[in-house]
Scaffold this active site. Structure first.
Site, PDB file in Angstrom:
ATOM      1  N   ASP A 169     -19.827  61.005  47.877  1.00  0.00           N
ATOM      2  CA  ASP A 169     -20.817  60.017  47.435  1.00  0.00           C
ATOM      3  C   ASP A 169     -20.694  59.802  45.924  1.00  0.00           C
ATOM      4  OD1 ASP A 169     -23.121  58.284  47.925  1.00  0.00           O
ATOM      5  OD2 ASP A 169     -24.254  59.736  46.720  1.00  0.00           O
ATOM      6  N   HIS A 213     -22.487  56.373  45.418  1.00  0.00           N
ATOM      7  CA  HIS A 213     -23.639  57.066  44.799  1.00  0.00           C
ATOM      8  C   HIS A 213     -24.944  56.567  45.441  1.00  0.00           C
ATOM      9  CE1 HIS A 213     -24.549  59.506  40.995  1.00  0.00           C
ATOM     10  NE2 HIS A 213     -25.594  59.590  41.795  1.00  0.00           N
ATOM     11  N   GLU A 270     -16.520  57.061  38.470  1.00  0.00           N
ATOM     12  CA  GLU A 270     -17.327  56.052  39.164  1.00  0.00           C
ATOM     13  C   GLU A 270     -18.043  55.068  38.235  1.00  0.00           C
ATOM     14  OE1 GLU A 270     -20.141  58.864  41.080  1.00  0.00           O
ATOM     15  OE2 GLU A 270     -21.730  57.786  40.047  1.00  0.00           O
TER      16      GLU A 270
HETATM   17  P1  NAI Z   1     -31.434  71.833  41.099  1.00  0.00           P
HETATM   18  O1  NAI Z   1     -31.484  72.002  39.612  1.00  0.00           O
HETATM   19  O2  NAI Z   1     -32.687  71.989  41.885  1.00  0.00           O
HETATM   20  O3  NAI Z   1     -30.345  72.838  41.706  1.00  0.00           O
HETATM   21  C1  NAI Z   1     -29.097  73.064  41.131  1.00  0.00           C
HETATM   22  C2  NAI Z   1     -28.645  74.472  41.531  1.00  0.00           C
HETATM   23  O4  NAI Z   1     -27.339  74.662  40.980  1.00  0.00           O
HETATM   24  C3  NAI Z   1     -29.544  75.576  40.977  1.00  0.00           C
HETATM   25  O5  NAI Z   1     -29.882  76.498  41.984  1.00  0.00           O
HETATM   26  C4  NAI Z   1     -28.700  76.217  39.882  1.00  0.00           C
HETATM   27  O6  NAI Z   1     -28.958  77.607  39.721  1.00  0.00           O
HETATM   28  C5  NAI Z   1     -27.299  75.978  40.436  1.00  0.00           C
HETATM   29  N1  NAI Z   1     -26.266  76.104  39.403  1.00  0.00           N
HETATM   30  C6  NAI Z   1     -26.359  75.876  38.074  1.00  0.00           C
HETATM   31  N2  NAI Z   1     -25.195  76.159  37.484  1.00  0.00           N
HETATM   32  C7  NAI Z   1     -24.365  76.590  38.459  1.00  0.00           C
HETATM   33  C8  NAI Z   1     -23.014  77.060  38.458  1.00  0.00           C
HETATM   34  N3  NAI Z   1     -22.310  77.146  37.321  1.00  0.00           N
HETATM   35  N4  NAI Z   1     -22.487  77.415  39.630  1.00  0.00           N
HETATM   36  C9  NAI Z   1     -23.202  77.366  40.791  1.00  0.00           C
HETATM   37  N5  NAI Z   1     -24.482  76.947  40.851  1.00  0.00           N
HETATM   38  C10 NAI Z   1     -25.049  76.568  39.688  1.00  0.00           C
HETATM   39  O7  NAI Z   1     -30.782  70.415  41.320  1.00  0.00           O
HETATM   40  P2  NAI Z   1     -30.897  69.483  42.613  1.00  0.00           P
HETATM   41  O8  NAI Z   1     -32.106  68.623  42.504  1.00  0.00           O
HETATM   42  O9  NAI Z   1     -30.699  70.315  43.831  1.00  0.00           O
HETATM   43  O10 NAI Z   1     -29.640  68.527  42.407  1.00  0.00           O
HETATM   44  C11 NAI Z   1     -28.313  69.017  42.534  1.00  0.00           C
HETATM   45  C12 NAI Z   1     -27.361  67.959  42.031  1.00  0.00           C
HETATM   46  O11 NAI Z   1     -27.396  66.830  42.904  1.00  0.00           O
HETATM   47  C13 NAI Z   1     -27.727  67.360  40.666  1.00  0.00           C
HETATM   48  O12 NAI Z   1     -27.193  68.165  39.619  1.00  0.00           O
HETATM   49  C14 NAI Z   1     -27.105  66.016  40.710  1.00  0.00           C
HETATM   50  O13 NAI Z   1     -25.831  66.104  40.128  1.00  0.00           O
HETATM   51  C15 NAI Z   1     -26.973  65.691  42.176  1.00  0.00           C
HETATM   52  N6  NAI Z   1     -27.753  64.517  42.609  1.00  0.00           N
HETATM   53  C16 NAI Z   1     -27.089  63.512  43.246  1.00  0.00           C
HETATM   54  C17 NAI Z   1     -27.756  62.376  43.681  1.00  0.00           C
HETATM   55  C18 NAI Z   1     -27.054  61.286  44.434  1.00  0.00           C
HETATM   56  O14 NAI Z   1     -27.631  60.222  44.657  1.00  0.00           O
HETATM   57  N7  NAI Z   1     -25.824  61.482  44.866  1.00  0.00           N
HETATM   58  C19 NAI Z   1     -29.195  62.213  43.415  1.00  0.00           C
HETATM   59  C20 NAI Z   1     -29.820  63.354  42.781  1.00  0.00           C
HETATM   60  C21 NAI Z   1     -29.101  64.453  42.372  1.00  0.00           C
END
Ligand code: NAI
Length: 324
Positions: free
Chosen positions: A254, A291, A259
């Site tokens: 996605d 996306h 992009e």
């Molecule tokens: P979140 O902040 O709740 O969770 C992110 C997790 O990644 C946390 O548990 C954190 O500890 C972990 N993390 C941080 N650094 C890390 C590393 N070096 N190695 C492994 N894990 C690590 O974020 P959420 O809300 O779950 O979003 C995740 C990702 O989804 C966002 O960063 C964003 O890039 C993406 N996203 C994509 C969307 C889309 O439309 N495709 C929309 C919203 C978010």
């Protein structure tokens, strides 16, 4: 109160009209993105509302300040497009940290199911009255091992969905949450043991290109890669090579690292300059969405309602925990 709304898309308007009109905020929708060339459009407005590909650099910030604007309302979570240091003391910058983790997790599963049951192929075939089943053999998710990289808001919902399918769940996170229904392992172990790998961690210096030419050899042959997080978690060239060599069985993307200049726009009448994306799209086992994972009615509603709350908060000079 009047706000200049940049990079407006038709799907943004209904929810912003609803919350704007309820709260005395009038949005003027500009299709163009905010950047040094378009910043003059913001003159006469009380603030700007911007998205991921608008540019809020020092030049734009100085102009906005000169126009008397004091509020930048981001209608997204990420803020790498804003020079926060330069904005300090000039503009209040607010964002929407989370809008619907369910939207993204469910899209990841939608992509995975589409891929493993060849729905993308079947859809096109039956539209053409081709009812043959040849080459549409998929595999059961039940009993397979899924590796979830990043077990935050989205990763844990994806994990719950996978649990419902009877999958074994491995996870890797920099900050593991031992209460979750998964087995935390090292990234190397996750790569080696997973039949499916889904990325849900943020893009940082540490996670940049975590799937690359050096780590792809660690993967199980035929693994399905799902990325709804950020494109640059994966080295696209290496992914392409992995697919060509049959090491990677399928990819559901996605997001894509280049992009920015491609996604969200209709490029159907243009020649695709990105050879890697063009080659990936030519593969029968690669599915790309633009996306789109966040794009549900619920998420759009949450984005608009939180952005409007942020604007009210900043206008009334109140503290806001969504201020950057
Ligand atoms: P979140 O902040 O709740 O969770 C992110 C997790 O990644 C946390 O548990 C954190 O500890 C972990 N993390 C941080 N650094 C890390 C590393 N070096 N190695 C492994 N894990 C690590 O974020 P959420 O809300 O779950 O979003 C995740 C990702 O989804 C966002 O960063 C964003 O890039 C993406 N996203 C994509 C969307 C889309 O439309 N495709 C929309 C919203 C978010």
């Amino acid at each position: 109160m009047k706000f200049a709304f940049f990079d407006a898309k038709p799907y943004d308007k209904p929810s912003f009209e609803k919350y704007g009109s309820q709260n005395g905020i009038e949005f003027k929708y500009f299709e163009t993105k905010l950047n040094p060339d378009t910043v003059d459009l913001a003159k006469g407005y009380d603030g700007v509302c911007v998205f991921v590909n608008d540019t809020v650099n020092a030049q734009v910030i100085d102009k906005l300040y000169e126009f008397g604007i004091r509020i930048v309302a981001l209608r997204c979570a990420g803020y790498n497009n804003v020079d926060l240091k330069h904005a300090e003391g000039k503009l209040r910058v607010l964002h929407v940290p989370a809008y619907s983790p369910y939207a993204v997790a469910e899209h990841a599963m939608a992509l995975l199911l589409t891929s493993v049951r060849r729905i993308h192929k079947a859809y096109i075939r039956t539209k053409d009255f081709n009812f043959s089943l040849n080459s549409l053999t998929g595999f059961d998710l039940h009993g397979k091992t899924v590796g979830v990289v990043g077990t935050g808001k989205i990763g844990r919902i994806f994990m719950n969905i996978c649990q419902g399918f009877g999958m074994n769940i491995l996870a890797y996170d920099k900050f593991p949450d031992q209460s979750l229904p998964c087995k935390y392992v090292s990234l190397e172990e996750l790569f080696a043991q997973s039949d499916i790998i889904s990325f849900h961690c943020p893009l940082t210096a540490e996670t940049h290109n975590m799937l690359n030419a050096d780590t792809i050899p660690l993967l199980k042959k035929g693994v399905v890669i799902v990325n709804t997080s950020r494109g640059a978690l994966i080295d696209s060239e290496a992914l392409l090579e992995g697919i060509k060599s049959r090491k990677i069985g399928a990819a559901c993307l996605d997001v894509y690292d280049e992009e920015e200049s491609i996604f969200f726009e209709d490029n159907s009448g243009h020649i695709m300059n990105d050879d890697t994306l063009a080659r990936l799209l030519s593969m029968p086992n690669v599915i790309v969405t633009s996306h789109q994972a966040f794009l549900t009615e619920e998420a759009l509603d949450n984005i608009a309602s939180t952005t409007v709350q942020n604007i009210l908060c900043a206008t009334n000079c109140e503290d806001c925990d969504r201020e950057l």
